[in-house]
Write a protein that holds these residues in place. Structure first.
Motif, mmCIF file in Angstrom:
data_model
loop_
_atom_site.group_PDB
_atom_site.id
_atom_site.type_symbol
_atom_site.label_atom_id
_atom_site.label_comp_id
_atom_site.label_asym_id
_atom_site.label_seq_id
_atom_site.Cartn_x
_atom_site.Cartn_y
_atom_site.Cartn_z
ATOM 1 N N ALA A 190 0.848 -1.210 0.067
ATOM 2 C CA ALA A 190 0.054 0.042 0.044
ATOM 3 C C ALA A 190 0.806 1.276 -0.015
ATOM 4 O O ALA A 190 0.421 2.139 -0.354
ATOM 5 N N MET A 191 2.015 1.303 0.560
ATOM 6 C CA MET A 191 2.985 2.077 0.560
ATOM 7 C C MET A 191 3.749 2.503 -0.557
ATOM 8 O O MET A 191 3.783 3.759 -1.024
ATOM 9 N N VAL A 192 4.222 1.527 -1.149
ATOM 10 C CA VAL A 192 5.335 1.628 -2.252
ATOM 11 C C VAL A 192 4.386 1.559 -3.831
ATOM 12 O O VAL A 192 5.055 1.979 -4.880
ATOM 13 N N GLY A 193 3.174 0.910 -3.743
ATOM 14 C CA GLY A 193 2.506 0.726 -4.984
ATOM 15 C C GLY A 193 3.151 -0.087 -5.847
ATOM 16 O O GLY A 193 3.914 -1.074 -5.376
ATOM 17 N N PRO A 194 3.398 0.172 -7.176
ATOM 18 C CA PRO A 194 3.947 -0.728 -8.253
ATOM 19 C C PRO A 194 5.276 -0.379 -8.075
ATOM 20 O O PRO A 194 6.203 -1.285 -8.444
ATOM 21 N N ASP A 195 5.966 0.450 -7.374
ATOM 22 C CA ASP A 195 7.380 0.671 -7.141
ATOM 23 C C ASP A 195 8.203 -0.206 -6.137
ATOM 24 O O ASP A 195 8.126 0.265 -5.003
ATOM 25 N N THR A 196 8.627 -1.228 -6.580
ATOM 26 C CA THR A 196 9.332 -2.318 -5.387
ATOM 27 C C THR A 196 10.718 -2.228 -5.519
ATOM 28 O O THR A 196 11.609 -2.840 -5.145
ATOM 29 N N SER A 197 11.217 -0.997 -6.020
ATOM 30 C CA SER A 197 12.655 -0.754 -6.280
ATOM 31 C C SER A 197 13.205 -0.460 -4.735
ATOM 32 O O SER A 197 12.484 -0.213 -3.791
ATOM 33 N N LEU A 198 14.610 -0.772 -4.663
ATOM 34 C CA LEU A 198 15.180 -0.180 -3.478
ATOM 35 C C LEU A 198 14.996 1.172 -2.923
ATOM 36 O O LEU A 198 14.638 1.210 -1.621
ATOM 37 N N LEU A 199 15.208 2.239 -3.854
ATOM 38 C CA LEU A 199 14.933 3.323 -3.603
ATOM 39 C C LEU A 199 13.326 3.735 -3.234
ATOM 40 O O LEU A 199 13.108 4.486 -2.194
ATOM 41 N N GLY A 200 12.419 2.950 -3.928
ATOM 42 C CA GLY A 200 11.103 3.284 -3.521
ATOM 43 C C GLY A 200 10.938 2.872 -2.020
ATOM 44 O O GLY A 200 10.262 3.490 -1.328
ATOM 45 N N GLY A 201 11.547 1.490 -1.713
ATOM 46 C CA GLY A 201 11.407 1.031 -0.124
ATOM 47 C C GLY A 201 12.222 1.978 0.698
ATOM 48 O O GLY A 201 11.437 2.319 2.084
ATOM 49 N N LEU A 202 13.065 2.702 0.286
ATOM 50 C CA LEU A 202 14.106 3.471 1.078
ATOM 51 C C LEU A 202 13.137 4.818 1.441
ATOM 52 O O LEU A 202 13.182 5.303 2.552
ATOM 53 N N VAL A 203 12.487 5.062 0.308
ATOM 54 C CA VAL A 203 11.774 6.570 0.502
ATOM 55 C C VAL A 203 10.654 6.292 1.473
ATOM 56 O O VAL A 203 10.189 7.101 2.341
ATOM 57 N N ALA A 204 10.085 5.230 1.373
ATOM 58 C CA ALA A 204 8.783 4.753 2.362
ATOM 59 C C ALA A 204 9.312 4.847 3.729
ATOM 60 O O ALA A 204 8.727 5.461 4.641
ATOM 61 N N ALA A 205 10.243 4.301 3.774
ATOM 62 C CA ALA A 205 11.080 4.191 5.332
ATOM 63 C C ALA A 205 11.560 5.502 5.677
ATOM 64 O O ALA A 205 11.147 5.801 7.087
ATOM 65 N N LEU A 206 11.977 6.445 4.755
ATOM 66 C CA LEU A 206 12.456 7.727 5.322
ATOM 67 C C LEU A 206 11.075 8.464 5.892
ATOM 68 O O LEU A 206 11.045 9.181 6.858
ATOM 69 N N VAL A 207 10.203 8.363 4.899
ATOM 70 C CA VAL A 207 9.022 9.042 5.305
ATOM 71 C C VAL A 207 8.358 8.854 6.681
ATOM 72 O O VAL A 207 7.874 9.411 7.564
ATOM 73 N N LEU A 208 8.410 7.393 6.962
ATOM 74 C CA LEU A 208 7.780 6.908 8.162
ATOM 75 C C LEU A 208 8.710 7.449 9.280
ATOM 76 O O LEU A 208 8.219 7.831 10.342
ATOM 77 N N PHE A 209 10.050 7.319 9.241
ATOM 78 C CA PHE A 209 10.854 7.905 10.263
ATOM 79 C C PHE A 209 10.672 9.529 10.441
ATOM 80 O O PHE A 209 10.645 9.861 11.481
ATOM 81 N N VAL A 210 10.472 10.093 9.239
ATOM 82 C CA VAL A 210 10.340 11.792 9.554
ATOM 83 C C VAL A 210 8.964 11.914 10.050
ATOM 84 O O VAL A 210 8.936 12.693 10.844
ATOM 85 N N ILE A 211 7.993 11.048 9.681
ATOM 86 C CA ILE A 211 6.617 11.257 10.242
ATOM 87 C C ILE A 211 6.683 11.317 11.701
ATOM 88 O O ILE A 211 6.050 11.985 12.596
ATOM 89 N N ASN A 212 7.358 10.320 12.183
ATOM 90 C CA ASN A 212 7.370 9.705 13.518
ATOM 91 C C ASN A 212 8.134 10.639 14.499
ATOM 92 O O ASN A 212 7.858 11.169 15.452
#
Length: 171
Positions: free
Chosen positions: A52-74
């Protein structure tokens, strides 16, 4: 699209707030009672929301962007809730009084599904035998039960971590 990872950022923010609300609804006591089924549930939830977070983008960069967003929000939520108490009151759980001056708060115990046996177990871990000897018992925001006895010499620096979800509390 202006920014290729904007979709991932929006999806990650939505999942973060959904999970925050879900944990708020299901309560803090659930966090301190993790058993095998709960750990499996957490793993399955993380796997299901990843898509649900990365959608069709299953690349390493896509996963890192999602993780970074979660850390920033927290990080931002922690800063905002410490700065603005009203926001903290809305988003964060508060400790709950279970016993005050030897008197049990049956309404709180019932709402939190804390059983007689569970409360007595917490008291024994603090070296207290009778309810009347408890000056204050609190369910803390991390799910532990802390107890202060009448006798300050008996005050222990231990925390009772809830392990079971007993539902047999008798009023």
């Amino acid at each position: 699209m202006i920014f290729p990872y904007f979709d991932i950022i929006v999806r990650s923010v939505a999942v973060y707030f959904f999970m925050t609300i879900a944990l708020r609804i299901f309560g803090k006591k659930e966090l301190s009672q993790l058993n095998t089924a709960d750990i499996i549930l957490i793993l399955l939830i993380s796997n299901s929301v990843q898509n649900a977070m990365v959608g069709p983008d299953t690349s390493l960069l896509g996963g890192l962007v999602a993780a970074l967003v979660l850390f920033v929000i927290n990080f931002a939520i922690k800063k905002l809730t410490s700065r603005y108490k009203t926001l903290g009151n809305i988003l964060l759980d508060k400790p709950e009084v279970l016993i005050h001056d030897g008197k049990l708060d049956f309404k709180a115990l019932s709402k939190l599904d804390i059983s007689d046996a569970e409360l007595k177990e917490a008291m024994r871990e603090h070296g207290i035998e009778y309810f009347k000897n408890v000056r204050l018992a609190m369910l803390e925001i991390d799910g532990t039960i802390s107890i202060i006895s009448e006798d300050q010499n008996k005050l222990k620096q231990t925390h009772y971590k809830r392990k079971h979800n007993h539902k047999n509390f008798r009023k």
